[in-house]
Design a protein around this motif. Structure first.
Motif, PDB file in Angstrom:
ATOM      1  N   HIS A  46       0.890  -1.160   0.000  1.00 22.81           N
ATOM      2  CA  HIS A  46       0.000   0.000   0.000  1.00 22.81           C
ATOM      3  C   HIS A  46       0.925   1.205   0.000  1.00 22.81           C
ATOM      4  CE1 HIS A  46      -3.433  -2.369   2.138  1.00 22.81           C
ATOM      5  NE2 HIS A  46      -3.233  -2.765   0.904  1.00 22.81           N
ATOM      6  N   VAL A  47       0.574   2.212  -0.802  1.00 21.24           N
ATOM      7  CA  VAL A  47       1.387   3.419  -0.883  1.00 21.24           C
ATOM      8  C   VAL A  47       0.513   4.606  -0.503  1.00 21.24           C
ATOM      9  CG1 VAL A  47       2.740   4.932  -2.390  1.00 21.24           C
ATOM     10  CG2 VAL A  47       2.891   2.444  -2.660  1.00 21.24           C
ATOM     11  N   PHE A  48       1.024   5.411   0.418  1.00 21.30           N
ATOM     12  CA  PHE A  48       0.334   6.612   0.865  1.00 21.30           C
ATOM     13  C   PHE A  48       1.217   7.809   0.528  1.00 21.30           C
ATOM     14  CE2 PHE A  48      -0.608   3.049   3.609  1.00 21.30           C
ATOM     15  CZ  PHE A  48      -1.988   3.002   3.560  1.00 21.30           C
ATOM     16  N   VAL A  49       0.618   8.836  -0.041  1.00 22.39           N
ATOM     17  CA  VAL A  49       1.349  10.047  -0.385  1.00 22.39           C
ATOM     18  C   VAL A  49       0.717  11.192   0.392  1.00 22.39           C
ATOM     19  CG1 VAL A  49       2.039  11.604  -2.252  1.00 22.39           C
ATOM     20  CG2 VAL A  49       1.830   9.134  -2.687  1.00 22.39           C
ATOM     21  N   ARG A  50       1.536  11.896   1.166  1.00 20.81           N
ATOM     22  CA  ARG A  50       1.041  13.002   1.993  1.00 20.81           C
ATOM     23  C   ARG A  50       1.782  14.274   1.616  1.00 20.81           C
ATOM     24  NH1 ARG A  50      -1.738  16.499   3.582  1.00 20.81           N
ATOM     25  NH2 ARG A  50      -1.984  17.062   5.737  1.00 20.81           N
ATOM     26  N   PRO A  51       1.178  15.104   0.739  1.00 20.87           N
ATOM     27  CA  PRO A  51       1.817  16.362   0.353  1.00 20.87           C
ATOM     28  C   PRO A  51       1.833  17.371   1.507  1.00 20.87           C
ATOM     29  CG  PRO A  51       0.121  15.732  -1.217  1.00 20.87           C
ATOM     30  CD  PRO A  51      -0.048  14.866   0.000  1.00 20.87           C
ATOM     31  N   PHE A  52       2.820  18.244   1.487  1.00 21.06           N
ATOM     32  CA  PHE A  52       2.905  19.330   2.446  1.00 21.06           C
ATOM     33  C   PHE A  52       3.792  20.415   1.833  1.00 21.06           C
ATOM     34  CE2 PHE A  52       6.458  16.572   3.345  1.00 21.06           C
ATOM     35  CZ  PHE A  52       7.502  17.420   3.668  1.00 21.06           C
ATOM     36  N   LYS A  53       3.828  21.565   2.470  1.00 28.23           N
ATOM     37  CA  LYS A  53       4.709  22.648   2.025  1.00 28.23           C
ATOM     38  C   LYS A  53       5.731  22.913   3.112  1.00 28.23           C
ATOM     39  CE  LYS A  53       2.180  25.364  -1.310  1.00 28.23           C
ATOM     40  NZ  LYS A  53       1.707  26.695  -1.682  1.00 28.23           N
ATOM     41  N   GLU A  54       6.971  23.106   2.685  1.00 31.30           N
ATOM     42  CA  GLU A  54       8.027  23.476   3.613  1.00 31.30           C
ATOM     43  C   GLU A  54       8.846  24.569   2.940  1.00 31.30           C
ATOM     44  OE1 GLU A  54      11.753  21.178   5.368  1.00 31.30           O
ATOM     45  OE2 GLU A  54       9.848  20.538   6.237  1.00 31.30           O
ATOM     46  N   ASP A  55       8.979  25.691   3.623  1.00 30.56           N
ATOM     47  CA  ASP A  55       9.685  26.853   3.068  1.00 30.56           C
ATOM     48  C   ASP A  55       9.111  27.255   1.709  1.00 30.56           C
ATOM     49  OD1 ASP A  55      11.375  26.844   5.310  1.00 30.56           O
ATOM     50  OD2 ASP A  55      12.785  25.467   4.330  1.00 30.56           O
ATOM     51  N   GLY A  56       7.789  27.144   1.569  1.00 25.12           N
ATOM     52  CA  GLY A  56       7.103  27.549   0.350  1.00 25.12           C
ATOM     53  C   GLY A  56       7.195  26.555  -0.800  1.00 25.12           C
ATOM     54  N   GLU A  57       7.862  25.430  -0.598  1.00 27.08           N
ATOM     55  CA  GLU A  57       8.012  24.422  -1.652  1.00 27.08           C
ATOM     56  C   GLU A  57       7.102  23.233  -1.387  1.00 27.08           C
ATOM     57  OE1 GLU A  57      11.984  23.209  -2.591  1.00 27.08           O
ATOM     58  OE2 GLU A  57      12.786  25.162  -2.047  1.00 27.08           O
ATOM     59  N   ARG A  58       6.503  22.728  -2.472  1.00 29.23           N
ATOM     60  CA  ARG A  58       5.678  21.526  -2.361  1.00 29.23           C
ATOM     61  C   ARG A  58       6.576  20.302  -2.220  1.00 29.23           C
ATOM     62  NH1 ARG A  58       0.315  21.909  -3.146  1.00 29.23           N
ATOM     63  NH2 ARG A  58      -0.436  23.743  -4.240  1.00 29.23           N
ATOM     64  N   ARG A  59       6.225  19.485  -1.265  1.00 35.91           N
ATOM     65  CA  ARG A  59       6.929  18.228  -1.004  1.00 35.91           C
ATOM     66  C   ARG A  59       5.897  17.185  -0.626  1.00 35.91           C
ATOM     67  NH1 ARG A  59      12.275  19.975   2.427  1.00 35.91           N
ATOM     68  NH2 ARG A  59      13.110  21.374   0.847  1.00 35.91           N
ATOM     69  N   ALA A  60       6.349  15.960  -0.505  1.00 39.21           N
ATOM     70  CA  ALA A  60       5.440  14.908  -0.062  1.00 39.21           C
ATOM     71  C   ALA A  60       6.226  13.803   0.624  1.00 39.21           C
ATOM     72  CB  ALA A  60       4.660  14.323  -1.244  1.00 39.21           C
ATOM     73  N   LEU A  61       5.570  13.185   1.585  1.00 35.09           N
ATOM     74  CA  LEU A  61       6.077  11.946   2.161  1.00 35.09           C
ATOM     75  C   LEU A  61       5.423  10.824   1.374  1.00 35.09           C
ATOM     76  CD1 LEU A  61       5.915  12.528   6.018  1.00 35.09           C
ATOM     77  CD2 LEU A  61       7.910  12.625   4.519  1.00 35.09           C
ATOM     78  N   VAL A  62       6.235   9.874   0.939  1.00 33.91           N
ATOM     79  CA  VAL A  62       5.731   8.685   0.263  1.00 33.91           C
ATOM     80  C   VAL A  62       5.983   7.536   1.227  1.00 33.91           C
ATOM     81  CG1 VAL A  62       5.940   7.164  -1.732  1.00 33.91           C
ATOM     82  CG2 VAL A  62       6.257   9.640  -2.012  1.00 33.91           C
ATOM     83  N   VAL A  63       4.892   6.945   1.708  1.00 42.75           N
ATOM     84  CA  VAL A  63       4.972   5.892   2.714  1.00 42.75           C
ATOM     85  C   VAL A  63       4.589   4.576   2.045  1.00 42.75           C
ATOM     86  CG1 VAL A  63       4.115   5.094   4.951  1.00 42.75           C
ATOM     87  CG2 VAL A  63       4.341   7.561   4.498  1.00 42.75           C
ATOM     88  N   ILE A  64       5.498   3.617   2.091  1.00 44.01           N
ATOM     89  CA  ILE A  64       5.271   2.314   1.460  1.00 44.01           C
ATOM     90  C   ILE A  64       5.133   1.276   2.567  1.00 44.01           C
ATOM     91  CG2 ILE A  64       6.196   0.578  -0.104  1.00 44.01           C
ATOM     92  CD1 ILE A  64       7.920   2.895  -1.305  1.00 44.01           C
ATOM     93  N   ARG A  65       3.985   0.623   2.594  1.00 43.65           N
ATOM     94  CA  ARG A  65       3.752  -0.413   3.604  1.00 43.65           C
ATOM     95  C   ARG A  65       3.740  -1.770   2.911  1.00 43.65           C
ATOM     96  NH1 ARG A  65      -1.486  -1.687   7.092  1.00 43.65           N
ATOM     97  NH2 ARG A  65      -2.413  -1.042   5.154  1.00 43.65           N
ATOM     98  N   ASP A  66       4.597  -2.658   3.348  1.00 45.06           N
ATOM     99  CA  ASP A  66       4.678  -4.000   2.779  1.00 45.06           C
ATOM    100  C   ASP A  66       3.509  -4.827   3.318  1.00 45.06           C
ATOM    101  OD1 ASP A  66       5.295  -6.551   1.930  1.00 45.06           O
ATOM    102  OD2 ASP A  66       7.286  -6.595   2.813  1.00 45.06           O
ATOM    103  N   VAL A  67       2.632  -5.271   2.413  1.00 46.43           N
ATOM    104  CA  VAL A  67       1.491  -6.087   2.812  1.00 46.43           C
ATOM    105  C   VAL A  67       1.569  -7.480   2.177  1.00 46.43           C
ATOM    106  CG1 VAL A  67      -0.038  -4.117   3.261  1.00 46.43           C
ATOM    107  CG2 VAL A  67       0.009  -5.131   0.975  1.00 46.43           C
ATOM    108  N   THR A  68       2.785  -7.905   1.842  1.00 43.70           N
ATOM    109  CA  THR A  68       2.967  -9.200   1.194  1.00 43.70           C
ATOM    110  C   THR A  68       2.432 -10.342   2.056  1.00 43.70           C
ATOM    111  OG1 THR A  68       4.933  -8.339   0.089  1.00 43.70           O
ATOM    112  CG2 THR A  68       4.648 -10.728   0.081  1.00 43.70           C
ATOM    113  N   SER A  69       2.741 -10.323   3.355  1.00 39.32           N
ATOM    114  CA  SER A  69       2.286 -11.411   4.225  1.00 39.32           C
ATOM    115  C   SER A  69       0.767 -11.447   4.303  1.00 39.32           C
ATOM    116  CB  SER A  69       2.910 -11.313   5.615  1.00 39.32           C
ATOM    117  OG  SER A  69       2.590 -10.063   6.207  1.00 39.32           O
ATOM    118  N   THR A  70       0.116 -10.285   4.291  1.00 42.61           N
ATOM    119  CA  THR A  70      -1.346 -10.230   4.302  1.00 42.61           C
ATOM    120  C   THR A  70      -1.899 -10.783   3.002  1.00 42.61           C
ATOM    121  OG1 THR A  70      -1.267  -8.279   5.719  1.00 42.61           O
ATOM    122  CG2 THR A  70      -3.334  -8.694   4.571  1.00 42.61           C
TER     123      THR A  70
END
Length: 134
Positions: free
Chosen positions: A106-130
């Motif tokens: 599962h991939v989650f993308v959380r955009p935010f602004k820092e010092d006026g620049e657009r950025r994002a955290l990309v969070v990758i969760r391994d769900v292979t076992s599920t």
């Protein structure tokens, strides 16, 4: 990235036990955590400054995934991607590929602004076992 941002980044990966990257508006990596280093066998020093798509050796679904991440970043809206079993978003090869060649995730993308620049955290969760359990 400021001190506060680095702490936020580290804590997220530790608490959730996921892989976390921080990217800029051009999808270039600003930060790459230890879990992503392990999964991709790419050191943080090698990942920073490179475009997100360059860091995955197999094409997989990148032609669909990267435009969706870019659009979420431009709009400033979070994105959650949970593909059906057998489809990878950001292809990370598995060491034991008996059932799947690539990590189910599962991939989650959380955009935010820092010092006026657009950025994002990309969070990758391994769900292979599920995926295997189901």
């Amino acid at each position: 990235m400021g001190r506060k941002g680095k702490n936020r980044f580290r804590m997220l990966g530790q608490v959730l036990q996921v892989g976390v990257a921080e990217i800029d508006a051009d999808l270039r990596v600003i930060a790459w955590d230890k879990q992503l280093e392990r999964w991709t066998r790419t050191a943080s020093e090698e990942a920073v400054g490179r475009e997100l798509g360059e860091l995955f050796p197999q094409a997989g679904k990148l032609e669909e995934t990267l435009p969706r991440i870019r659009k979420a970043l431009q709009r400033g809206r979070s994105l959650r991607m949970e593909p059906p079993r057998g489809e990878e978003l950001l292809p990370i090869p598995l060491m034991d590929g008996r059932h799947y060649i690539f990590q189910q995730q599962h991939v989650f993308v959380r955009p935010f602004k820092e010092d006026g620049e657009r950025r994002a955290l990309v969070v990758i969760r391994d769900v292979t076992s599920t995926a295997l359990w189901m």
